[in-house]
Design an enzyme around this catalytic site. Structure first.
Site, PDB file in Angstrom:
ATOM      1  N   HIS A 197       0.817  -1.224   0.000  1.00 45.75           N
ATOM      2  CA  HIS A 197       0.000   0.000   0.000  1.00 45.75           C
ATOM      3  C   HIS A 197       0.855   1.280   0.000  1.00 45.75           C
ATOM      4  CE1 HIS A 197      -2.878   3.051   1.132  1.00 45.75           C
ATOM      5  NE2 HIS A 197      -2.295   3.189   2.315  1.00 45.75           N
TER       6      HIS A 197
ATOM      7  N   HIS B 288       3.880   6.737   5.440  1.00 49.55           N
ATOM      8  CA  HIS B 288       2.702   7.449   5.933  1.00 49.55           C
ATOM      9  C   HIS B 288       1.843   6.677   6.923  1.00 49.55           C
ATOM     10  CE1 HIS B 288       0.276   5.323   2.834  1.00 49.55           C
ATOM     11  NE2 HIS B 288      -0.736   5.588   3.640  1.00 49.55           N
TER      12      HIS B 288
ATOM     13  N   GLU C 206       0.779   5.436  12.571  1.00 50.77           N
ATOM     14  CA  GLU C 206      -0.574   5.001  12.915  1.00 50.77           C
ATOM     15  C   GLU C 206      -0.641   3.485  13.161  1.00 50.77           C
ATOM     16  OE1 GLU C 206      -2.875   7.112  13.415  1.00 50.77           O
ATOM     17  OE2 GLU C 206      -4.859   6.345  12.890  1.00 50.77           O
ATOM     18  N   ASP C 207       0.063   2.725  12.367  1.00 50.70           N
ATOM     19  CA  ASP C 207      -0.148   1.269  12.374  1.00 50.70           C
ATOM     20  C   ASP C 207       1.002   0.421  12.915  1.00 50.70           C
ATOM     21  OD1 ASP C 207      -2.549   1.839  11.247  1.00 50.70           O
ATOM     22  OD2 ASP C 207      -1.982   1.330   9.204  1.00 50.70           O
TER      23      ASP C 207
ATOM     24  N   ASP D 298      -3.100   8.371  -1.024  1.00 50.67           N
ATOM     25  CA  ASP D 298      -3.483   7.309  -0.092  1.00 50.67           C
ATOM     26  C   ASP D 298      -4.934   6.897  -0.353  1.00 50.67           C
ATOM     27  OD1 ASP D 298      -3.429   5.707   2.316  1.00 50.67           O
ATOM     28  OD2 ASP D 298      -4.459   7.346   3.351  1.00 50.67           O
TER      29      ASP D 298
ATOM     30  N   ASP E 212     -22.568  13.728 -27.466  1.00 49.29           N
ATOM     31  CA  ASP E 212     -21.116  13.919 -27.397  1.00 49.29           C
ATOM     32  C   ASP E 212     -20.472  13.162 -26.250  1.00 49.29           C
ATOM     33  OD1 ASP E 212     -22.635  15.561 -25.885  1.00 49.29           O
ATOM     34  OD2 ASP E 212     -21.368  17.330 -26.104  1.00 49.29           O
TER      35      ASP E 212
HETATM   36 MN    MN Z   1      -2.635   4.619   4.007  1.00 44.89          MN
END
Ligand code: MN
Length: 707
Positions: A48, A72, A76-77, A139, A260
């Site tokens: 990712h 990034h 957080e993870d 992201d 169109d």
């Molecule tokens: Mn992410």
């Protein structure tokens, strides 16, 4: 999945000076800390951030942005901290990663879709750097590309709706059409799969039938341009299913009527050539009326430039044509992201044309800005810099002007709530009402039925709504006071004159004073607009007024509240009162009002009663004697936390600074905060100010001010 060396090569292509070592370290680090984590697709999680980095490399962003993309999700993870990032990759990357992490946390709170517009502004306002938003957009794009792996359909739709309402408009405003078209189409596919499938199938069918048509039209257009001796690049494309869908909705037409679905783009070398091309096309083919738009002379707010027109083209197909230069094309595709490319290509100076002033401006700011705040102030994001956005406990977003306080917030939620506010919990911590709010603050307003707006609030609100509500309340309250004062003055004067008094006898003179009611008349007396004596003589025209005045002064003289000796400028023999509204102290500049029947009332010269008083003949210029031995009373209002020992703490602090408390009143006793006022005997203003300063150092005290 893009490979490590491919990513490095891609960057080196547009930025030969890229920090290859940092890229490699970020790649390895991210892969290591994400370790065995998996995406919903079953892919290793690391795929990712890597794809996000790839998307940004396609936009030509700088090395710091790419490294940020790789890292990034680490804070957080995984167990990584911002400090770790800073140690390994430096302050700039740390700042960017921190920004993206903050946005991700914010994202979790975005539930109320009604608030999409505010939420977008909040995202922008919180991104200290445009690159933070760009990483966030990339992201989101990758998450949308892989959204079909998420099993839970409700969740999928929620994410898709959020994308449509928040991120698509963001990309549009930033002019990044590449991202916009894809995000929009992916969201559409999840929100309305049936509609999207049917349009896509129809397009596929038409395409089979006219694969050659596109090529033929391009050839025809090309030869027209060749005849005019203009070199150009022509491309044809289908519109996205979503844009077709929107057009079908907006114009109430079916797919078959939508002629169109093909758009052609002619890219030429210069602006004059754009107009030349337009002339040639319009000359050669039938023009569809009302479809011509000149976004070159009037660019869109996101700097998009192009000429748009629609014609009945070769083979009688109705087609749309866009005409633009290479640079315009570039900006149309990647919008705001374009400026990094220009920076790398020519140091930002090659594109001297007026139309690139904004790009150069951005670059200069980026290079010279002392801090991200300054950068932000000067870029396109500035439109949201004068606002802050805060959450209610339920996640509703409230937009306020910058500098707004908890009181403004309370009034913004509801006027009634504002009036009854006694406290605020900001980000789970109890804070004073005058606290200036920051973006993303979560604010819970505490209220009490007994509370009323305080005049002091007016000093720290910035919104008109709050201010007018507070003023309205003060006005009504002041009227009440004036009314009471007027009534007692009237009663007194009538009593002294030894004539019968009742509110009924006053009814007869209401008209004369243009008063609506007896209360109205009392208020006029209290405010000093009408004297009680004048009313007396109106009711009893034969009464000797002079006598009353003398008597009343004599009566007051017998028991003056304070010695008049410390004040210069008084009329000998007149009683002196210190005004209860402003509590003047030695050192204050003072003015007296002669109140018939009461003597002189001393006010601070900028007290509202004085500034709004319109009978100059009743004013006395006063000053303090230089040597004053007697004590004077000052009044302090304060708010403190309701804790054991709080009150003792307050009184101890006052007496430690030689103040003598002569009166104390609790005006508001809520469970969390108490409002009190104390009357303190002090020598001078300076003395009182010392005590105020000392009280402000006491931690449980939220606010102290002289009333
Ligand atoms: Mn992410």
């Amino acid at each position: 999945m893009i490979r490590q060396f491919e990513l490095v090569e891609k960057l080196k292509e547009y930025d030969p000076n890229t920090d290859e070592d940092m890229l490699n370290r970020a790649y390895v680090y991210s892969m290591k800390v994400h370790g065995a984590q998996k995406r919903a697709s079953g892919d290793p999680y690391f795929s990712h951030p890597l794809e996000v980095a790839g998307i940004l490399a396609d936009l030509g962003l700088d090395c710091f942005s790419i490294v940020t993309a790789l890292l990034h999700d680490t804070v957080e993870d995984t167990g990584t901290s911002i400090d770790d990032i800073e140690e390994m990759f430096g302050a700039e990357v740390a700042k960017l990663v921190d920004g993206v992490t903050k946005l991700s946390k914010l994202e979790l709170q975005s539930e109320a879709t009604k608030q999409a517009e505010n939420f977008r502004k909040l995202l922008l306002a919180m991104s200290s750097d445009i690159r933070v938003i760009l990483v966030k957009l990339a992201d989101r794009l990758h998450n949308m590309r892989t959204l079909h792996h998420i099993k839970d359909i409700t969740r999928r739709r929620r994410i898709a709706r959020e994308t449509m309402e928040i991120y698509v408009p963001l990309t549009e405003r930033m002019g990044i059409h590449n991202l916009k078209d894809e995000l929009e189409d992916l969201a559409f596919a999840n929100l309305n799969p049936e509609a999207r499938d049917s349009i896509a199938n129809r397009l596929k069918f038409l395409k089979r039938n006219r694969e050659d048509t596109v090529v033929e039209i391009i050839d025809k257009l090309k030869s027209t341009m060749d005849e005019a001796d203009l070199s150009c690049e022509i491309s044809g494309r289908e519109k996205t299913p979503f844009s077709i869908w929107r057009k079908m909705q907006k114009n109430n037409i079916t797919f078959e009527q939508l002629a169109d679905v093909m758009a052609f783009r002619i890219v030429v070398k210069s602006v004059p050539e754009c107009y030349q091309t337009l002339g040639i096309i319009h000359n050669q083919y039938l023009v569809v009326p009302h479809r011509f738009k000149d976004y070159i002379s009037t660019p869109k707010p996101n700097k998009y430039q192009s000429l748009h027109t629609a014609i009945i083209g070769p083979q009688n197909h109705r087609i749309e044509i866009q005409i633009r230069t290479q640079e315009m094309h570039h900006i149309a595709e990647i919008g705001i992201a374009a400026h990094w490319k220009y920076k790398q290509e020519d140091g930002g100076i090659a594109h001297e044309g007026k139309q690139y002033a904004w790009l150069r401006g951005l670059l200069e700011i980026l290079e010279q800005a002392a801090d991200p705040e300054e950068f932000l102030e000067n870029t396109k994001l500035e439109m949201f810099q004068d606002q802050v956005f805060c959450f209610t406990p339920k996640g509703e977003l409230i937009g306020l002007p910058r500098g707004a306080t908890a009181i403004d917030f309370a009034y913004a939620v509801h006027s009634e709530i504002g009036d009854k506010t006694i406290g605020a919990i900001i980000n789970k911590k109890q804070m004073p009402l005058r606290t200036i709010l920051k973006n993303g603050d979560q604010v819970e307003v505490l209220t009490s039925k007994k509370q009323n707006p305080s005049p002091t609030w007016e000093r720290f609100v910035v919104t008109g709504k709050a201010r007018s509500r507070i003023r309205r309340f003060i006005r009504s309250q002041r009227r009440e006071q004036f009314c009471d004062l007027g009534r007692s003055l009237a009663v007194k004067v009538f009593k002294q004159a030894n004539v019968s008094y009742s509110e009924k006898v006053l009814q007869s003179v209401l008209k004369k004073y243009k008063a609506q009611s007896v209360d109205d008349l009392f208020a006029m007396v209290g405010e000093g607009l009408v004297s009680a004596e004048s009313i007396l003589s109106s009711v009893y025209p034969n009464h000797d007024q002079q006598q009353v005045v003398n008597e009343s002064i004599l009566e007051n003289k017998e028991k003056p509240k304070k010695s008049p000796m410390s004040i210069k400028g008084l009329i000998p023999g007149m009683a002196v009162h210190y005004a209860g509204c402003c509590h003047p102290l030695p050192g204050d500049s003072i003015v007296g009002i002669i109140v018939t029947g009461r003597g002189v009332t001393v006010h601070i010269s900028d007290c509202e009663v004085i500034t709004q008083f319109n009978q100059p003949e009743r004013l006395l210029d006063l000053s303090w004697e230089e040597e004053i031995s007697e004590k004077h009373v000052g009044r302090l209002q304060m708010t403190f936390l309701n804790q054991k020992g709080s009150l003792a703490n307050v009184t101890a602090t006052v007496s430690k600074h030689n103040g003598n408390i002569v009166n104390l009143k609790i005006t508001n006793r809520a469970t969390d905060f108490w409002d009190i006022y104390i009357d303190v005997e002090v020598e001078s203003v300076e003395h009182l100010n010392n005590i105020v300063a000392a009280l402000r150092t006491v931690s449980i005290i939220n606010a102290v001010y002289r009333d």
